[in-house]
Design a protein around this motif. Structure first.
Motif, PDB file in Angstrom:
ATOM      1  N   ASN A 143     -38.384 -37.026 -58.501  1.00 52.00           N
ATOM      2  CA  ASN A 143     -39.400 -38.199 -57.312  1.00 52.00           C
ATOM      3  C   ASN A 143     -40.119 -37.347 -56.485  1.00 52.00           C
ATOM      4  O   ASN A 143     -41.464 -37.611 -56.171  1.00 52.00           O
ATOM      5  CB  ASN A 143     -38.694 -39.533 -57.600  1.00 52.00           C
ATOM      6  CG  ASN A 143     -39.952 -40.521 -57.097  1.00 52.00           C
ATOM      7  OD1 ASN A 143     -40.328 -40.925 -57.062  1.00 52.00           O
ATOM      8  ND2 ASN A 143     -39.857 -41.553 -55.363  1.00 52.00           N
ATOM      9  N   GLY A 144     -39.341 -36.973 -56.009  1.00 54.11           N
ATOM     10  CA  GLY A 144     -40.644 -36.159 -54.465  1.00 54.11           C
ATOM     11  C   GLY A 144     -41.305 -35.389 -54.428  1.00 54.11           C
ATOM     12  O   GLY A 144     -42.002 -35.447 -53.850  1.00 54.11           O
ATOM     13  N   CYS A 145     -40.640 -34.213 -55.153  1.00 54.74           N
ATOM     14  CA  CYS A 145     -42.035 -33.652 -55.883  1.00 54.74           C
ATOM     15  C   CYS A 145     -43.195 -34.045 -57.022  1.00 54.74           C
ATOM     16  O   CYS A 145     -44.486 -33.997 -56.458  1.00 54.74           O
ATOM     17  CB  CYS A 145     -41.387 -32.911 -56.939  1.00 54.74           C
ATOM     18  SG  CYS A 145     -39.837 -31.452 -56.300  1.00 54.74           S
ATOM     19  N   ALA A 146     -43.076 -35.324 -57.534  1.00 56.51           N
ATOM     20  CA  ALA A 146     -43.589 -35.595 -58.092  1.00 56.51           C
ATOM     21  C   ALA A 146     -44.700 -36.240 -56.655  1.00 56.51           C
ATOM     22  O   ALA A 146     -46.292 -36.403 -56.911  1.00 56.51           O
ATOM     23  CB  ALA A 146     -43.465 -36.535 -59.121  1.00 56.51           C
ATOM     24  N   ILE A 147     -44.698 -36.879 -56.172  1.00 61.78           N
ATOM     25  CA  ILE A 147     -45.002 -37.933 -54.926  1.00 61.78           C
ATOM     26  C   ILE A 147     -45.839 -36.696 -53.292  1.00 61.78           C
ATOM     27  O   ILE A 147     -46.821 -37.452 -53.929  1.00 61.78           O
ATOM     28  CB  ILE A 147     -44.030 -38.951 -54.237  1.00 61.78           C
ATOM     29  CG1 ILE A 147     -43.075 -40.019 -54.797  1.00 61.78           C
ATOM     30  CG2 ILE A 147     -44.843 -39.323 -52.675  1.00 61.78           C
ATOM     31  CD1 ILE A 147     -42.262 -40.728 -54.724  1.00 61.78           C
ATOM     32  N   THR A 148     -45.292 -35.566 -53.872  1.00 62.51           N
ATOM     33  CA  THR A 148     -45.451 -34.554 -52.436  1.00 62.51           C
ATOM     34  C   THR A 148     -46.683 -34.367 -53.947  1.00 62.51           C
ATOM     35  O   THR A 148     -47.615 -33.699 -52.901  1.00 62.51           O
ATOM     36  CB  THR A 148     -44.922 -34.001 -52.567  1.00 62.51           C
ATOM     37  OG1 THR A 148     -43.134 -34.594 -51.312  1.00 62.51           O
ATOM     38  CG2 THR A 148     -45.035 -32.388 -50.435  1.00 62.51           C
ATOM     39  N   LYS A 152     -50.633 -34.002 -51.900  1.00 66.43           N
ATOM     40  CA  LYS A 152     -51.391 -33.546 -51.285  1.00 66.43           C
ATOM     41  C   LYS A 152     -52.451 -32.358 -51.777  1.00 66.43           C
ATOM     42  O   LYS A 152     -53.118 -31.644 -51.834  1.00 66.43           O
ATOM     43  CB  LYS A 152     -49.980 -32.104 -51.190  1.00 66.43           C
ATOM     44  CG  LYS A 152     -48.909 -32.488 -50.042  1.00 66.43           C
ATOM     45  CD  LYS A 152     -50.514 -32.880 -48.761  1.00 66.43           C
ATOM     46  CE  LYS A 152     -48.540 -33.205 -48.113  1.00 66.43           C
ATOM     47  NZ  LYS A 152     -49.417 -33.273 -46.302  1.00 66.43           N
ATOM     48  N   LEU A 153     -52.643 -33.239 -53.939  1.00 61.50           N
ATOM     49  CA  LEU A 153     -53.244 -32.865 -54.669  1.00 61.50           C
ATOM     50  C   LEU A 153     -55.226 -32.697 -53.810  1.00 61.50           C
ATOM     51  O   LEU A 153     -56.003 -31.705 -54.316  1.00 61.50           O
ATOM     52  CB  LEU A 153     -53.534 -33.158 -55.662  1.00 61.50           C
ATOM     53  CG  LEU A 153     -53.848 -33.189 -57.131  1.00 61.50           C
ATOM     54  CD1 LEU A 153     -54.194 -31.371 -57.416  1.00 61.50           C
ATOM     55  CD2 LEU A 153     -53.917 -33.595 -58.282  1.00 61.50           C
ATOM     56  N   ASP A 154     -55.540 -33.874 -53.374  1.00 56.03           N
ATOM     57  CA  ASP A 154     -56.683 -33.662 -53.033  1.00 56.03           C
ATOM     58  C   ASP A 154     -57.268 -32.927 -51.488  1.00 56.03           C
ATOM     59  O   ASP A 154     -58.058 -32.107 -51.979  1.00 56.03           O
ATOM     60  CB  ASP A 154     -57.225 -34.944 -52.573  1.00 56.03           C
ATOM     61  CG  ASP A 154     -55.700 -35.605 -51.131  1.00 56.03           C
ATOM     62  OD1 ASP A 154     -54.832 -35.190 -51.053  1.00 56.03           O
ATOM     63  OD2 ASP A 154     -56.037 -36.583 -50.970  1.00 56.03           O
ATOM     64  N   VAL A 155     -56.660 -32.802 -50.877  1.00 53.38           N
ATOM     65  CA  VAL A 155     -56.545 -31.388 -50.074  1.00 53.38           C
ATOM     66  C   VAL A 155     -56.057 -30.452 -50.165  1.00 53.38           C
ATOM     67  O   VAL A 155     -57.579 -29.185 -49.814  1.00 53.38           O
ATOM     68  CB  VAL A 155     -55.272 -31.659 -48.975  1.00 53.38           C
ATOM     69  CG1 VAL A 155     -55.809 -30.771 -47.589  1.00 53.38           C
ATOM     70  CG2 VAL A 155     -56.032 -33.141 -47.763  1.00 53.38           C
ATOM     71  N   THR A 156     -55.808 -29.768 -51.029  1.00 53.98           N
ATOM     72  CA  THR A 156     -55.736 -28.566 -52.727  1.00 53.98           C
ATOM     73  C   THR A 156     -56.869 -28.669 -52.538  1.00 53.98           C
ATOM     74  O   THR A 156     -57.956 -26.898 -52.302  1.00 53.98           O
ATOM     75  CB  THR A 156     -54.511 -28.606 -53.174  1.00 53.98           C
ATOM     76  OG1 THR A 156     -53.320 -28.893 -52.335  1.00 53.98           O
ATOM     77  CG2 THR A 156     -54.462 -27.038 -53.485  1.00 53.98           C
TER      78      THR A 156
END
Length: 229
Positions: A143-148, A152-156
């Motif tokens: 769950n933590g990996c998915a949220i992170t 961050k997907l937009d900035v990446t």
């Protein structure tokens, strides 16, 4: 003590692998040496951030622990002083990352000292206990990996498709909106244990506590959101 040492070893191994991936991506996208330096400094700092999260959770589980609040304030002052020094001497962007790294690494040393004092923690690697801990906490980890990754997907994507200036403005705007989430840590560290104790007593106790906490959260978050808007 059964799983802390093994967790740190696994975390270090994963960090090395992630650093390798980051190096490949930055080389493929022709990032400047300054950007690569920043990424590595912040990456090392993030390792300490994750360790601090684990140590803080252990100390919070113990209950009232003297020293944690003072340590949090002291490390924030170290961070602020480092940022101020970087501005004064015009060190470049690496100075800001170094200030963050210094504050988090100092915090790690302090939290580990508190863990030894209050919990008697010692570092050892127990493969069986570490494996059991990882399997039992795997849903939280995923769950933590998915949220992170989602956060961050937009900035990446913007970093790959846009310009550094666009990324800077976008992240600055996101940081301002993040002010409305200042109360979020209370949910993890205060509200969840309170609700758990209420649920253990009775359903009526749980319902009453949920109502009281919801009133407080809304009373704070709504004005804060309007103010930021």
């Amino acid at each position: 003590s059964d799983f802390l040492g093994g967790t740190l070893v696994l975390r270090a191994m994963l960090s090395v692998a992630i650093f390798g991936v980051m190096a490949i991506v930055m080389h493929a996208t022709s990032r400047s040496p300054e950007v690569m330096q920043l990424v590595y400094l912040f990456g090392i700092a993030q390792f300490f951030v994750s360790v601090n999260g684990t140590l803080s959770a252990l100390l919070h589980a113990q209950g009232r622990v003297d020293g944690m609040s003072a340590l949090a304030v002291a490390t924030k002052l170290v961070w602020a002083a480092g940022v101020g020094a970087a501005i004064l001497v015009r060190s470049g962007l690496w100075g800001f990352a170094a200030a963050f790294l210094a504050s988090e690494s100092i915090k790690t040393v302090g939290l580990f000292a508190l863990s030894r004092r209050h919990l008697g923690v010692v570092l050892r690697v127990d493969r069986v206990a570490t494996k059991a801990m990882i399997l039992s906490s795997l849903p939280y980890f995923l769950n933590g990996c998915a949220i992170t990754a989602y956060n961050k997907l937009d900035v990446t994507l913007l970093g790959v498709l846009g310009t550094s200036r666009e990324v800077g403005w976008y992240v600055a705007a996101s940081s301002i909106t993040g002010l409305t989430l200042l109360i979020t840590p209370l949910i993890d560290w205060v509200l969840t244990p309170v609700l758990a104790r209420g649920a253990a007593r009775s359903r009526e106790d749980l319902t009453a506590r949920v109502g009281q906490s919801t009133e407080l959260i809304l009373a704070i978050s709504i004005p804060a959101s309007l103010f930021v808007g």
